[in-house]
Design an enzyme around this catalytic site. Structure first.
Site, PDB file in Angstrom:
ATOM      1  N   ASP A  18       0.774  -1.158  -0.110  1.00 25.22           N
ATOM      2  CA  ASP A  18      -0.113   0.006   0.107  1.00 25.22           C
ATOM      3  C   ASP A  18       0.840   1.181  -0.022  1.00 25.22           C
ATOM      4  OD1 ASP A  18       0.549  -0.579   2.789  1.00 25.22           O
ATOM      5  OD2 ASP A  18      -0.837   0.616   3.603  1.00 25.22           O
ATOM      6  N   ASP A  26       5.032   4.438   7.796  1.00 26.22           N
ATOM      7  CA  ASP A  26       4.423   3.757   8.859  1.00 26.22           C
ATOM      8  C   ASP A  26       5.079   3.788  10.099  1.00 26.22           C
ATOM      9  OD1 ASP A  26       2.270   3.429   7.066  1.00 26.22           O
ATOM     10  OD2 ASP A  26       2.586   1.280   6.841  1.00 26.22           O
TER      11      ASP A  26
HETATM   12 ZN   LIG Z   1       3.663  -0.459   6.226  1.00 25.14          ZN
END
Ligand SMILES: [Zn+2]
Length: 259
Positions: free
Chosen positions: A63, A135
């Protein structure tokens, strides 16, 4: 690192992902941080009349890099920057970066801060008063431990907030801020900054606006993963002042995983 201003366009995609188009003020040349999908990035590039020069990939999760190959087909001269440590995992990689490597693209200077923990070879891109955290750091939260240890991710978060001025804008990869603030409030019910931020974010989200970017100062005040020294948070976890920050962090991460 250059202090001159850049302009950043937030590009939402998928359920809760954010890509970021960055350019020098008024410049046509731009880069995108994390092209999980090509179409929304190309649409934003077109609507602002930009020329996309490069993709900066924070880490290899689909993603975040799923649009790299299609973008390179659409723009043959496109450069793709990512971690040299795991080059095969970044589709279309043209410019492998060593940990903490510095580079210049589209008249902007960035450092690729090595931030292991969420993934082994994760990077955060910092420059011009911004840090693009992927992230690793989220609004009032942090990524899950997929490939690293709690101590590594804790160290990465500390480096991120200690390497740059507290006014630095933090642009993160997912819209998780509201859920994260609910967890933060449970850990520190007495922290008024968390309640105030939750009210601000609730209003933004109700208006359909993103909670990104925050500032490092805001994260230091409200993000439990940066607040392992807080006596209230430690008491909540049954930890005393002698416990190591990385251990408090690890317990917090495990608790959040189960929440
Ligand atoms: Zn990630």
């Amino acid at each position: 690192m250059g202090e001159s201003a850049i302009e950043v366009v937030i590009v939402p995609y998928a359920a809760d992902n954010y890509a970021y188009l960055a350019r020098r003020e008024s410049a046509r040349e731009a880069v995108v941080v994390d092209a999980g999908e090509a179409a929304p990035v190309l649409a934003a590039v077109d609507s602002f009349g930009l020329e996309l020069r490069a993709v900066l990939s924070t880490h290899h999760h689909g993603d975040h890099v799923g649009g790299n190959a299609e973008l390179r087909r659409a723009i043959p001269s496109l450069r793709v920057y990512g971690a040299a440590e795991t080059p095969a995992r970044v589709p279309g990689l043209t410019d492998p970066l060593p940990p903490d490597g510095r580079f210049e693209v589209a008249s902007m200077q960035f450092v690729a801060l090595a931030v292991p923990g969420h993934t082994r070879s994760g990077l955060a891109f910092a420059g011009h008063g911004w840090v693009f955290t992927g992230d690793t750091l989220f609004g009032a939260g942090c990524g899950r431990l997929f490939e690293g240890t709690a101590a590594e991710l804790h160290g990465s978060l500390r480096r991120m907030v200690e390497s740059f001025p507290s006014t630095t804008r933090a642009a993160f990869g997912h819209e998780y801020t509201m859920q994260n603030l609910r967890f933060a409030a449970r850990m520190e019910p007495g922290n008024l900054a968390i309640a105030a931020r939750a009210a601000r974010v609730a209003k933004l989200r109700a208006e359909g606006r993103p909670s990104t970017p925050s500032t490092l100062a805001e994260e230091l005040a409200t993000n439990p993963f940066l607040r392992t020294k807080s006596p209230e948070l430690r008491a909540r976890l049954g930890r005393g002042e002698d416990d190591a920050d990385a251990d408090v962090f690890g317990e917090l991460r495990a608790l959040k995983d189960r929440s």
